[in-house]
Design an enzyme around this catalytic site. Structure first.
Site, short mmCIF file in Angstrom:
data_model
loop_
_atom_site.label_atom_id
_atom_site.label_comp_id
_atom_site.label_asym_id
_atom_site.label_seq_id
_atom_site.Cartn_x
_atom_site.Cartn_y
_atom_site.Cartn_z
N GLU A 92 46.85 47.96 42.11
CA GLU A 92 47.65 48.86 41.77
C GLU A 92 47.57 49.22 40.09
O GLU A 92 48.22 50.23 39.56
CB GLU A 92 49.04 48.30 41.96
N GLU B 96 40.81 28.53 52.69
CA GLU B 96 41.30 27.92 51.66
C GLU B 96 41.12 26.43 51.24
O GLU B 96 41.61 26.06 50.19
CB GLU B 96 42.97 28.15 51.61
#
Length: 619
Positions: free
Chosen positions: A412, A443
């Site tokens: 963004e 992860e």
């Protein structure tokens, strides 16, 4: 002299050992650390063996000697355990004596003191499946291959790569599925659930987007669609079933041909690779079809993974490797994000309005968690503004929800503030695929996080924010530790209090994987602990933890951009007007700031090629 050549490499083993020599070798092996590495088109798997047991293991990005740049392979090697005595490194694409010499050279540059053997992933696959017994190893992963042995004779079929062969592997299954749904559309304009599921899994909206995606997708990306095809086959989609049957048939034909050439009437057949491991009925279908061609064949899954086979070869075939077990007395660490919330204990019995009221009430803890971190968030803004102002970059690192939030915030920044796309970068465990779906185990590997820092070229002037709701995601902690070693500034953004520093224990004393399970307060330049408490749905950190994390990232990035002059007042003067709505917003901004009418503002923007700053400087 009794010599045997392992498959098509020059890894030669003496087999004329006396019983006394074998015993001495076994005794010596228990004192050595042995690293097994198996690389292919999907991943690089490794296992560290000590005292006859796998003490550490993991998965890193692909390493194919023919397809992966050599510097990339070296980077992968450099994040693996360094203090080892023996190494077996076996990669796809290592097919000739020259290939083996090149691979040995790469490995010796990283492990100059180790005893190293190298070869093809076929070697490690055979060792994993059969050790030194006669039989046939059938591999169905991203690609496929069949390799058989009888005494000193070796025969193989398939394994020619995804363009010319690899029939029966995940790429084969997936590419046939893509062709099938497009053919169905062309012939009948048919709309099937199968096609819709393919589009959904890729996050695409129509077939035109699918074609554009396929033109740039690599073989691993295409192969990742295989689970969708298998799911469709389980739901009786006839096209999907035919594709699966074609894969089984190809592997059975190859296995039969190898068996005949080796004159193995009742061969031991071992199955390996992701398709057989994750799609159980694929193995069942294979065994059933093979029994019709070779009634006496004994089919079973491989007894160990290829990286363990690589370690076995490195140990001169004299190593007994036990299965890894959890240590007795291990006490699991439970973070606050995993605790049960007593306020939602009866969630399953609440009405719709009661659920809404509970969620709204619980959001107060998000505000409180943020309020308690005002000083830390302000410090993060200053660190980031200083980093950007001094020519550095910002890297968000996370796994799962945390990783997606980091990628979102990074994405963004360019359209909002006109910043270069490389100024803010998001890194998520499992890569781009993890944005669409959960990547199992992504992860859990600290070394993958460390490698990501090297691959993205993190420098001392950069800033890395590790995002982990639990504060213990190994990928994140591994990345932060590597960033610290490089000299970059580091921030841990968590919703769980970090483990206090233990007197006399340095983080550097732990291995990257072990270090990935816990982080201490003193490890990073700044720790931001958003204490939002237990989730309404126990352990679902996309809820309060996710909300608090999203707001915190908004605060840090927006605050830094404001400090660097990327806004005027509260207006986005570096807005990128890339669509009709944003162009209209740009017109309004120029009109307001230049105190002119909208037509004049639009004229300015058009003359400035829709650059707001330039338009504001025009009269």
């Amino acid at each position: 002299m009794n010599l045997r050549v392992h498959l098509d490499t020059a890894v030669i083993r003496l087999r004329a050992n006396t019983a006394r020599q074998v015993d001495r070798r076994c005794s010596k092996m228990t004192d050595e650390k042995i690293l097994g590495i198996e690389g292919g088109g999907t991943k690089t798997a490794w296992a560290l063996v000590a005292d006859g047991a796998v003490v550490e293991s993991g998965k890193l990005p692909p390493s194919n000697l023919r397809l992966t740049p050599l510097d990339q392979i070296t980077k992968i090697f450099r994040v693996l355990p360094r203090e080892v005595d023996r190494i077996g490194v076996f990669l796809a694409g290592c097919a000739t004596e020259e290939d083996r010499a090149a691979l040995l050279k790469l490995a010796r540059a990283v492990w100059p003191k180790a005893n190293i053997v190298a070869g093809s992933d076929r070697d490690s696959g055979m060792a994993a499946c059969l050790r030194d017994r006669d039989g046939i190893a059938v591999n169905a992963g991203t690609g496929s291959s069949v390799t058989g042995r009888s005494g000193s004779r070796v025969e193989k079929a398939g394994g020619w790569g995804h363009i010319l062969g690899d029939a029966g592997g995940a790429y084969f299954v997936s590419i046939r599925a893509l062709r099938s749904i497009l053919r169905e559309y062309d012939l009948r304009r048919g709309e099937r659930e199968f096609a819709a599921n393919i589009l959904r899994s890729l996050g695409l909206n129509n077939f035109d987007e699918l074609v554009r995606w396929a033109q740039t997708a690599d073989k691993m990306e295409i192969a990742s669609l295989a689970p969708v095809v298998f799911e469709a086959a389980r739901k009786t989609d006839e096209a999907a079933r035919q594709i699966i049957a074609a894969g089984v048939s190809a592997l059975v034909d190859f296995t039969t041909a190898v068996s005949m050439r080796l004159q193995l009437e009742t061969p031991e057949v071992r199955l390996m690779g992701g398709l057989f491991e994750n799609q159980k009925f694929y193995g069942v279908a294979f065994a059933k079809a093979l029994s019709e061609k070779i009634p006496g064949a004994k089919v079973a899954l491989s007894e160990s993974p290829p990286e363990v086979g690589a370690a076995w070869l490195a140990a001169d075939e004299r190593l007994q490797i036990a299965k890894t077990e959890e240590p007795d007395g291990a006490v699991p660490l439970v973070s606050s994000t995993e605790e049960a919330n007593p306020k939602s204990a009866n969630l399953d019995r609440l009405g719709a309005r009661e659920i809404v009221e509970l969620f709204v009430a619980e959001e107060k803890s998000v505000e409180e968690g943020l309020r308690q971190c005002v000083d830390q968030l302000a410090r993060a803004i200053e660190l980031l503004a200083g980093t950007i102002g001094n020519g550095g970059r910002m890297f968000y690192v996370g796994a799962g929800t945390s990783g997606r939030l980091g990628v979102l915030d990074a994405a963004e920044i360019p359209p909002t503030f006109g910043a270069s796309p490389d100024l803010f970068q998001g890194i998520i465990a499992g890569g781009a695929s993890a944005l669409q779906r959960s990547i199992e185990g992504a992860e859990d590997d600290a070394r993958s996080g460390a490698l990501a820092m090297d691959e993205r070229g993190v420098k001392p002037q950069d800033l890395v924010i590790g995002i982990s709701a639990s504060g213990r995601a190994a990928f994140v902690i591994g990345a932060l530790r590597r960033a610290s070693e490089i000299g970059a500034q580091t921030i841990l953004l968590t919703c769980n209090a970090p483990v206090p520093v233990v007197a006399g224990v340095s983080p550097a004393m732990t291995s990257p994987s072990a270090a990935g399970t816990a982080a201490s307060i003193g490890d990073w330049d700044l720790v931001i602990n958003l204490a939002v408490g237990p989730e309404i749905v126990t352990g679902s950190t996309r809820l309060k933890a996710g909300t608090a994390t999203k707001i915190a990232l908004n605060i840090i990035s927006t605050g830094a951009m404001a400090r660097l002059g990327r806004v005027r007042g509260n207006l986005m003067i570096d807005l990128q007007p890339t669509n009709k709505k944003l162009r209209e917003r740009a017109v309004g901004l120029v009109s307001q700031l230049a105190k002119c009418d909208r037509e004049s503002a639009r004229s300015r923007l058009e003359r400035a090629d829709w650059n707001l700053r330039e338009a504001l400087s025009l009269e």
